[in-house]
Each structure stands twice: as structure tokens, then as C-alpha cells.
Scaffold this active site. Structure first.
Site, short mmCIF file in Angstrom:
data_model
loop_
_atom_site.label_atom_id
_atom_site.label_comp_id
_atom_site.label_asym_id
_atom_site.label_seq_id
_atom_site.Cartn_x
_atom_site.Cartn_y
_atom_site.Cartn_z
N MET A 154 2.51 -11.43 16.44
CA MET A 154 3.00 -12.58 15.69
C MET A 154 1.93 -13.10 14.72
O MET A 154 1.58 -14.28 14.71
CB MET A 154 3.47 -13.66 16.68
CG MET A 154 4.32 -14.78 16.10
SD MET A 154 5.59 -14.31 14.92
CE MET A 154 6.82 -13.57 15.99
N GLY A 155 1.43 -12.20 13.89
CA GLY A 155 0.49 -12.63 12.83
C GLY A 155 1.29 -13.05 11.61
O GLY A 155 2.46 -13.43 11.71
N ARG A 156 0.64 -12.96 10.45
CA ARG A 156 1.29 -13.42 9.22
C ARG A 156 2.60 -12.69 8.93
O ARG A 156 3.62 -13.31 8.62
CB ARG A 156 0.33 -13.19 8.02
CG ARG A 156 -0.83 -14.13 7.98
CD ARG A 156 -1.80 -13.69 6.89
NE ARG A 156 -2.49 -12.47 7.28
CZ ARG A 156 -3.78 -12.38 7.53
NH1 ARG A 156 -4.55 -13.42 7.40
NH2 ARG A 156 -4.32 -11.23 7.90
N ILE A 157 2.58 -11.35 9.08
CA ILE A 157 3.78 -10.58 8.74
C ILE A 157 4.87 -10.79 9.80
O ILE A 157 6.05 -10.94 9.48
CB ILE A 157 3.44 -9.09 8.53
CG1 ILE A 157 2.43 -8.96 7.37
CG2 ILE A 157 4.70 -8.28 8.22
CD1 ILE A 157 1.82 -7.59 7.19
N THR A 236 6.29 -0.96 10.43
CA THR A 236 5.61 -1.08 9.13
C THR A 236 4.13 -1.35 9.35
O THR A 236 3.44 -1.80 8.45
CB THR A 236 6.21 -2.22 8.27
OG1 THR A 236 6.21 -3.42 9.07
CG2 THR A 236 7.60 -1.92 7.79
N SER A 237 3.63 -1.11 10.58
CA SER A 237 2.22 -1.43 10.86
C SER A 237 1.35 -0.21 10.60
O SER A 237 0.92 0.01 9.46
CB SER A 237 2.07 -1.98 12.29
OG SER A 237 2.45 -1.01 13.26
N ARG A 238 1.13 0.60 11.63
CA ARG A 238 0.39 1.84 11.46
C ARG A 238 1.07 2.91 12.31
O ARG A 238 1.50 2.64 13.44
CB ARG A 238 -1.07 1.69 11.91
CG ARG A 238 -1.96 0.96 10.90
CD ARG A 238 -2.16 1.78 9.61
NE ARG A 238 -3.03 1.13 8.65
CZ ARG A 238 -2.62 0.35 7.64
NH1 ARG A 238 -1.32 0.11 7.47
NH2 ARG A 238 -3.50 -0.17 6.80
N GLU A 267 -0.19 10.78 8.27
CA GLU A 267 0.25 10.73 6.87
C GLU A 267 -0.60 11.65 6.01
O GLU A 267 -1.82 11.70 6.21
CB GLU A 267 0.13 9.28 6.37
CG GLU A 267 1.08 8.35 7.09
CD GLU A 267 0.94 6.89 6.66
OE1 GLU A 267 0.28 6.61 5.65
OE2 GLU A 267 1.52 6.04 7.34
N HIS A 285 5.32 4.87 3.38
CA HIS A 285 4.29 3.81 3.42
C HIS A 285 4.35 2.92 2.17
O HIS A 285 3.37 2.78 1.43
CB HIS A 285 2.89 4.43 3.59
CG HIS A 285 1.91 3.49 4.23
ND1 HIS A 285 0.89 3.90 5.07
CD2 HIS A 285 1.78 2.14 4.17
CE1 HIS A 285 0.19 2.86 5.47
NE2 HIS A 285 0.72 1.77 4.93
N ALA A 287 5.58 -0.42 2.27
CA ALA A 287 5.93 -1.80 2.64
C ALA A 287 5.38 -2.84 1.66
O ALA A 287 6.04 -3.83 1.38
CB ALA A 287 5.47 -2.09 4.06
C1 DGY Z 1 -1.90 -2.38 4.30
O1 DGY Z 1 -2.17 -3.21 3.43
O2 DGY Z 1 -2.56 -2.26 5.32
C2 DGY Z 1 -0.70 -1.53 4.08
O3 DGY Z 1 -0.50 -0.56 5.01
C3 DGY Z 1 -0.65 -0.99 2.65
O4 DGY Z 1 -0.24 -2.06 1.92
#
Ligand code: DGY
Length: 327
Positions: A154-157, A236-238, A267, A285, A287
Site C-alpha cells: 500500500m505505497g503510492r501506487i 505492474t511491480s516487478r 525481460e 513493461h 505502466a
Molecule cells: C519503474 O519506474 O520502476 C517502472 O518499472 C518503469 O517506469
């Protein structure tokens, strides 16, 4: 003559211009990263680098670059850099937080939608000329409104995603190593739950954790087994946060219903089993990929590098220990 900076890979022209007006810049105007040895060679006389997540800065690399003072990563994530090693060698490491939060949350939501409502799969069907007309049970997916979203991290994103979920009347449960402040929980109508509860209750699970040793393969066979058979997983993280082989298996045998992935374990290679599946939406990748956001990220990295090279504490310093007096 200004500080010597390498821009390791193509960035937005306004940032190149900004840097060139203030420093002695070597610009690698290419979408391809330098291979490790070449990167080292280009960096041997540099004091700063504007780097990207495809550039690796291991202990060995930073130890071989005595003149390097700052690594300004054009990303919020910095798992491509051994930050502890950089700190030991007196190298500042910076990232680009905040500017990409909303854009990244938008794509997480887009993947959630696309996977739940089978957007890519049905478009492939249509483009292949298979559509014979409207049918009552064609490409039925699951509802997003009034469902439960589980946010891991639950960070910024994570918070930006929760805001979007509120607009769709979703119930939002979350888990994180550190609980969010009470006012945030109230404002975003968040319920903190144990990891296992999140997995078993959520209709959608979205990952927003950094890649660190404890999050590598955080999602694997036992976790998929806990999820609902109708659940959708979004990442959408890693990439390495998910065990991709286990995910492909879970999707193939319908242990979970679908996934939306923007990031991958190796990747740009994609697990071949994932490519064979219809119930997974795959994006490369992207996002943070809006022009506005990517331009801001480049400018931010440029500011960070120039600030560090001027002897100041850069605005987005990761290794705070480097400037203890000013902390
Ligand atoms: C990040 O910023 O870490 C993303 O994966 C690329 O925008």
C-alpha cells in the site's frame, strides 16, 4: 567544463538538452542498453550516469568506477542497482517517484479490466475473423464493480489504485509489511488483512511491492492455491515477484481465472507457456508509459544527477546514509 555524465540509453530530448546546457554529456541515443563491459568502458571517466532499469550496477561494477558519484535511475524501482555497494563506494543513487504514480495505477486498472472482461482475447478472436455475430455467452468475464480488490503493497501506487477502485464501488483489502496510516485507511476505505486472507477473499489481486529478497516469488503455487478459481492477478511491480512457471500452470489448469502482466521475470524474454494461454493479458513493461510521465521521469533524473554533482543532496536520494548531516 562541467561534470562528465553518461546518458546510458535514449531519454526524452528535453532532458538531454537540459543536461547538455549544464554538463559535459555523452549521450547513447539508442533504445538498446550497453552490454555490461561496454557500459563499464563508457562510464570509466564519468562522474554521473542517467541510467535505466535495464542497466545493471552490481558491486563489481560500482567498485570498478572510482570517479562515479551518482547513479540517477529513470524509474521508481531501483532493483537494478546494488544500493548498499553504491553507498559503500560513496555513490548517490536516485529514483523518480511520484511523477509516475497515477500513470502506473491507470495501467494496473487497465490490465485488471482487460483480464476480467477478456478484452485482448476477444479482440484476437474478432481480428482472426471468427466472429459470427452476437451470442449470449460469448466472452463472458467477471464484474469489476462491487467486487473485492486485494492490493499487496500500500505505497503510492497501491493507494492510487485504491482510489480508482473506490470509484467502482469495490471493496478494497490490502496487506503490507507496514500498515498504512489510519487517515489513509479511512479516506480510501481500506481494510488491512493478513496476506493469506487477502489471497482467499480477493476477486482481483494487484501487486505493488518492490523487488527485494523477501518478495521474490512471493506469488507461487501455494499462493495461487489459496486464491479463488475466479480470481484475476495483476502485476505492474516487478516480474520476479511472480513465479512465472507456477503462474502459467495455475492459469492453464484454471486454478485462477486470468492474469494481467506488465512485467516479467526475464525481460524481454517471456515465459513461452504464458504466450500460449488465452487467459493472460501481456504488455511490455509500459505502466509508466505516457509521454507526459516519461518526460517528467527523464527531467527528474537529470535534476537528481546535476544536484548530486553540484555537491547537494539530490531530491530523490535513495541511500540517505550518504548525507547524514543534512538528513
Ligand atoms: C519503474 O519506474 O520502476 C517502472 O518499472 C518503469 O517506469
Amino acid at each position: 567544463m562541467g561534470s562528465r555524465i553518461l546518458v546510458s540509453k535514449r531519454i526524452y530530448p528535453e532532458a538531454v538538452e537540459y543536461l547538455c546546457e549544464r554538463a559535459d554529456v555523452e549521450y547513447h541515443d539508442s533504445d538498446k542498453s550497453y552490454p555490461a563491459e561496454e557500459l563499464l568502458r563508457h562510464l570509466s571517466d564519468k562522474e554521473g550516469v542517467i541510467s535505466q532499469l535495464t542497466d545493471r550496477f552490481s558491486e563489481e561494477v560500482v567498485a570498478a568506477l572510482p570517479s562515479l558519484k551518482v547513479i540517477a535511475n529513470v524509474a521508481v524501482g531501483f532493483d537494478n542497482i546494488d544500493v548498499e555497494a553504491a553507498t559503500r563506494h560513496g555513490i548517490a543513487v536516485t529514483n523518480t517517484p511520484d511523477v509516475l504514480t497515477q500513470t502506473t495505477a491507470d495501467l494496473a486498472f487497465a490490465l485488471l479490466f482487460a483480464a476480467a472482461r477478456r478484452v485482448s482475447e476477444s479482440e484476437r478472436f474478432l481480428r482472426a475473423g471468427h466472429w459470427q455475430g452476437w451470442g449470449i455467452d460469448q466472452f463472458c468475464g467477471s464484474d469489476i464493480h462491487h467486487s473485492t480488490l486485494g492490493i499487496l503493497g500500500m505505497g503510492r501506487i497501491g493507494q492510487a489504485l485504491a482510489r480508482r477502485a473506490n470509484g467502482f464501488d469495490m471493496r478494497v483489502v490490502y496487506h503490507d509489511a507496514v500498515r498504512a496510516p489510519e487517515d489513509i485507511e479511512q479516506e480510501l476505505r481500506l481494510t488491512f488483512v493478513p496476506f493469506e486472507t487477502l489471497l482467499s477473499e480477493a476477486d482481483f489481486v494487484s501487486l505493488h511491492v518492490p523487488l527485494v529478497p523477501t518478495t521474490r516469488h512471493l506469488m507461487s503455487t501455494p499462493q495461487f492455491a489459496l486464491m479463488k478459481k475466479t480470481a484475476v492477478l495483476v502485476n505492474t511491480s516487478r516480474g520476479p515477484v511472480i513465479d512465472e512457471v507456477a503462474l502459467a500452470e495455475a492459469l492453464a489448469c484454471e486454478e485462477i481465472a486470468a492474469a494481467g502482466l506488465d512485467v516479467f521475470e526475464n525481460e524481454p524474454d517471456i515465459q513461452p507457456k504464458l504466450l500460449e494461454l488465452e487467459n493472460v493479458v501481456l504488455t511490455p513493461h509500459i505502466a509508466s508509459a505516457s509521454h507526459t510521465t516519461r518526460s517528467k521521469m527523464c527531467m527528474m533524473a537529470a535534476e537528481n544527477a546535476l544536484s548530486a554533482l553540484a555537491g547537494n543532496r539530490p531530491p530523490n536520494l535513495i541511500n540517505q546514509d550518504l548525507f547524514p548531516d543534512l538528513g
